[in-house]
Write an enzyme that holds these catalytic residues in place. Structure first.
Site, PDB file in Angstrom:
ATOM      1  N   ASP A   1       0.926  -0.799  -0.108  1.00 13.93           N
ATOM      2  CA  ASP A   1      -0.080  -0.146  -0.202  1.00 13.93           C
ATOM      3  C   ASP A   1       0.797   1.536  -0.002  1.00 13.93           C
ATOM      4  O   ASP A   1       1.528   1.678   1.119  1.00 13.93           O
ATOM      5  CB  ASP A   1      -0.825  -0.029   1.382  1.00 13.93           C
ATOM      6  CG  ASP A   1      -1.366   1.494   1.567  1.00 13.93           C
ATOM      7  OD1 ASP A   1      -1.539   2.200   0.625  1.00 13.93           O
ATOM      8  OD2 ASP A   1      -2.625   1.391   2.006  1.00 13.93           O
TER       9      ASP A   1
ATOM     10  N   ASP B   1      -6.065   6.994  -5.715  1.00 14.79           N
ATOM     11  CA  ASP B   1      -5.738   8.345  -4.857  1.00 14.79           C
ATOM     12  C   ASP B   1      -7.018   8.118  -3.861  1.00 14.79           C
ATOM     13  O   ASP B   1      -6.383   9.581  -3.328  1.00 14.79           O
ATOM     14  CB  ASP B   1      -7.184   9.072  -6.834  1.00 14.79           C
ATOM     15  CG  ASP B   1      -7.390  10.347  -6.611  1.00 14.79           C
ATOM     16  OD1 ASP B   1      -6.672  11.494  -5.942  1.00 14.79           O
ATOM     17  OD2 ASP B   1      -7.955  11.066  -7.348  1.00 14.79           O
TER      18      ASP B   1
HETATM   19  N1  APR Z   1      -1.492   0.906  -3.150  1.00 12.45           N
HETATM   20  C1  APR Z   1      -0.738   0.996  -3.903  1.00 12.45           C
HETATM   21  N2  APR Z   1      -1.546   0.997  -5.664  1.00 12.45           N
HETATM   22  C2  APR Z   1      -3.440   0.961  -5.618  1.00 12.45           C
HETATM   23  C3  APR Z   1      -3.542   1.793  -4.191  1.00 12.45           C
HETATM   24  C4  APR Z   1      -2.576   1.911  -2.816  1.00 12.45           C
HETATM   25  N3  APR Z   1      -2.962   2.078  -2.175  1.00 12.45           N
HETATM   26  N4  APR Z   1      -4.991   1.387  -4.250  1.00 12.45           N
HETATM   27  C5  APR Z   1      -4.686   0.727  -6.176  1.00 12.45           C
HETATM   28  N5  APR Z   1      -3.919   1.174  -5.872  1.00 12.45           N
HETATM   29  C6  APR Z   1      -3.456   0.563  -7.319  1.00 12.45           C
HETATM   30  C7  APR Z   1      -4.316  -0.143  -8.785  1.00 12.45           C
HETATM   31  O1  APR Z   1      -4.582  -2.074  -8.043  1.00 12.45           O
HETATM   32  C8  APR Z   1      -3.810   0.131 -10.205  1.00 12.45           C
HETATM   33  O2  APR Z   1      -2.966  -0.977  -9.993  1.00 12.45           O
HETATM   34  O3  APR Z   1      -2.836   1.788  -8.407  1.00 12.45           O
HETATM   35  C9  APR Z   1      -3.203   0.935  -9.932  1.00 12.45           C
HETATM   36  C10 APR Z   1      -4.276   2.030 -10.471  1.00 12.45           C
HETATM   37  O4  APR Z   1      -4.846   2.013 -10.409  1.00 12.45           O
HETATM   38  P1  APR Z   1      -6.587   3.521 -10.472  1.00 12.45           P
HETATM   39  O5  APR Z   1      -6.084   3.854  -9.046  1.00 12.45           O
HETATM   40  O6  APR Z   1      -7.601   3.244 -10.591  1.00 12.45           O
HETATM   41  O7  APR Z   1      -5.887   5.032 -11.144  1.00 12.45           O
HETATM   42  P2  APR Z   1      -5.861   4.828 -12.806  1.00 12.45           P
HETATM   43  O8  APR Z   1      -6.295   3.547 -13.908  1.00 12.45           O
HETATM   44  O9  APR Z   1      -4.646   5.296 -12.684  1.00 12.45           O
HETATM   45  O10 APR Z   1      -7.310   5.637 -12.731  1.00 12.45           O
HETATM   46  C11 APR Z   1      -7.046   7.220 -12.013  1.00 12.45           C
HETATM   47  O11 APR Z   1      -8.802   6.613 -10.669  1.00 12.45           O
HETATM   48  O12 APR Z   1     -10.343   6.734  -8.924  1.00 12.45           O
HETATM   49  C12 APR Z   1      -9.769   7.312  -9.971  1.00 12.45           C
HETATM   50  O13 APR Z   1      -9.374   9.655  -9.100  1.00 12.45           O
HETATM   51  C13 APR Z   1      -9.014   8.544 -10.241  1.00 12.45           C
HETATM   52  O14 APR Z   1     -10.298   9.332 -11.950  1.00 12.45           O
HETATM   53  C14 APR Z   1      -8.340   8.412 -11.102  1.00 12.45           C
HETATM   54  C15 APR Z   1      -9.004   7.112 -11.761  1.00 12.45           C
END
Ligand code: APR
Length: 207
Positions: A46, A70
């Site tokens: 995380d 995010d």
């Molecule tokens: N730590 C590390 N990685 C994480 C965590 C965490 N706590 N939570 C989620 N992830 C991973 C997901 O499993 C994925 O592999 O981060 C990666 C990116 O996924 P998303 O967070 O969905 O980001 P993205 O695909 O770039 O989409 C961005 O999602 O929620 C929205 O506001 C955000 O609109 C934006 C979009």
């Protein structure tokens, strides 16, 4: 797609194994020499828990938070992060903005906005858009004189980028950056995976 839909996601026990970190020195592909002082670490975990100089957020272009990483970053940092983000008036895709990290153990957060994967359009262009994110974050960290940076797998969640292509772009961009700029403040890049498929894709490329 939400993280809940991601059947491959690590369990809390697996995420807890932070000791399961693979580390490698970057090697210049042309000269076959180690890039001085830069190590890359692949880990499951995380990202909000990491004590690094800067954690990268895969944000929405209005910078007001969302789901996935995010959402986790905004939750861990607290309300003050939202206040600072609102004063930035968004971030265009491929660019980066820096804020404090508030209640998180890192010093800063760099917010970048990845491309959304759509079936239509040129793959080359989509890859270039993702490349811009990694490059902008590295440049921003460097301009601030930061030493360590942790990246999530940008665009591989809600934005649906294929994980193998995204990993390829990330590794290539990080390598190219350190091959181009030899004397960097940055000496540690962590790639933080939240699911096993991303972890395996990076492992194939790095080890
Ligand atoms: N730590 C590390 N990685 C994480 C965590 C965490 N706590 N939570 C989620 N992830 C991973 C997901 O499993 C994925 O592999 O981060 C990666 C990116 O996924 P998303 O967070 O969905 O980001 P993205 O695909 O770039 O989409 C961005 O999602 O929620 C929205 O506001 C955000 O609109 C934006 C979009």
């Amino acid at each position: 797609m939400t993280d809940e839909d991601n059947v491959d996601i690590f369990s809390p026990e697996e995420l807890g194994k932070i000791s399961d970190v693979l580390s490698v020195s970057l090697v210049n592909r042309e000269t076959n020499k180690r890039t001085p002082y830069v190590d890359i670490e692949l880990m499951r975990g995380d990202i909000t828990q990491l004590e690094v100089d800067v954690v990268v957020n895969a944000a929405h272009d209005d910078l007001t938070g969302g789901g996935g990483v995010d959402g986790a970053i905004h939750k861990a940092s607290g309300q003050k992060l939202l206040g600072e983000c609102l004063n930035l008036y968004g971030c265009p895709q491929g660019e980066a903005r820096i804020t404090g990290a508030y209640n998180m153990p890192s010093k800063y957060i760099i917010h970048t906005v990845g491309p959304v994967w759509t079936p239509a359009g040129s793959i080359k262009e989509k890859k270039e858009r993702l490349r811009n994110c990694y490059r902008s974050c590295l440049v921003m960290a460097e301009l601030q004189g930061l030493k360590s940076i942790a990246f999530p797998c940008i665009s591989t969640g809600a934005y649906c980028f294929p994980k193998d292509i995204a990993a390829e772009v990330a590794v290539e961009t990080i390598r190219d950056f350190f091959n181009l700029y030899v004397n960097t403040y940055l000496d540690l890049v962590k790639i933080v995976c939240f699911d096993s498929q991303n972890f395996e894709e990076y492992k194939k490329l790095l080890f």
